[in-house]
Scaffold this motif. Sequence first.
Motif, mmCIF file in Angstrom:
data_model
loop_
_atom_site.group_PDB
_atom_site.id
_atom_site.type_symbol
_atom_site.label_atom_id
_atom_site.label_comp_id
_atom_site.label_asym_id
_atom_site.label_seq_id
_atom_site.Cartn_x
_atom_site.Cartn_y
_atom_site.Cartn_z
ATOM 1 N N LYS A 244 0.834 -1.210 0.000
ATOM 2 C CA LYS A 244 0.000 0.000 0.000
ATOM 3 C C LYS A 244 0.871 1.263 0.000
ATOM 4 O O LYS A 244 0.544 2.257 -0.664
ATOM 5 N N GLN A 245 1.974 1.217 0.746
ATOM 6 C CA GLN A 245 2.888 2.367 0.776
ATOM 7 C C GLN A 245 3.496 2.607 -0.602
ATOM 8 O O GLN A 245 3.600 3.755 -1.057
ATOM 9 N N ALA A 246 3.904 1.544 -1.277
ATOM 10 C CA ALA A 246 4.467 1.675 -2.625
ATOM 11 C C ALA A 246 3.429 2.214 -3.596
ATOM 12 O O ALA A 246 3.728 3.081 -4.432
ATOM 13 N N ALA A 247 2.202 1.713 -3.488
ATOM 14 C CA ALA A 247 1.142 2.190 -4.368
ATOM 15 C C ALA A 247 0.871 3.684 -4.146
ATOM 16 O O ALA A 247 0.710 4.451 -5.105
ATOM 17 N N SER A 248 0.833 4.096 -2.875
ATOM 18 C CA SER A 248 0.585 5.515 -2.572
ATOM 19 C C SER A 248 1.700 6.404 -3.115
ATOM 20 O O SER A 248 1.446 7.490 -3.630
ATOM 21 N N ALA A 249 2.951 5.935 -2.977
ATOM 22 C CA ALA A 249 4.079 6.711 -3.496
ATOM 23 C C ALA A 249 4.010 6.828 -5.008
ATOM 24 O O ALA A 249 4.346 7.874 -5.577
#
Length: 287
Positions: A244-249
């Motif tokens: 999720k963090q990678a997707a948000s970035a």
Amino acid sequence: MIPGPFSYHRPATLADAVKLLADLGDDARPLAGGHSLVPMMKLRLATPTHLVDLHGVADLKGMRRDGDTIVIGAMTTQHELLASGDIRQSLPILQEAAALIADPQVRYLGTIGGNVANGDPGNDMPALMIVLGANFRLSGPGGERKVAASEFYQGAYFTALEPGEILTSISIPVPPAGHGYAYEKLKRKVGDYATAAAAVVLTMAGGKVATCAIGLTNLHETPLLATDAANAAIGSNLDAATLKQAASAAEAIMAPAADARGPVEYRKHVGGIMVMRALQRAAGRAA
């Protein structure tokens, strides 16, 4: 519609092609597969008075390995990429992406050089070239030069190509053995441009991501290298929170246009999903 009138030229050598384009100036356009240029000519959005057909230039065709680098001629077709054992072994992500481009009829004539050179943000190969660290060899009246794929795209349909220059070949470093890869593409129907797409190349060590590169297709006016998203993945085992963090970035650098494929927020949302899916599938493939 029917294209406007034009003169047709078919040079036999690269030198002849470069000279023709230089002599004919802004009134000339090089012709590769024609799948971008010819429809624009039919709509009178492009009205060249001279077409310089590159199909007769043998130096622009073929693939070879040069040490730890794969060199692909610009006039190599998507079908030839799909049939190549060397590409299957060394750069399988190219075959995964090529299989998602349009349909077999288009892939028999569509070239990798045409796909990367015209700066269409919807084309699939540019983001892969950036992720793989490719270099483009350009030939023009002033001689030859190399441009990194990461520096080639400057805006929608605007690239580092100077007037009279031709993209002649693509050099791609061979990723390490055992690398993982994936190209995830959401599209409305077979043959369509991506609503959103993500390319991932990574390596794993001890169950965690050791290196990672993420590219984005049709989510900005140029292909994007999602560096922060890749950094979020490195050192992790790609647990749900990290994904999720990678997707948000990745979503943070997206700026897609609202069009028939959906509004901006939808395209960014599914772009993030493509990143998560590509990361998971690439990790599953990594030795």
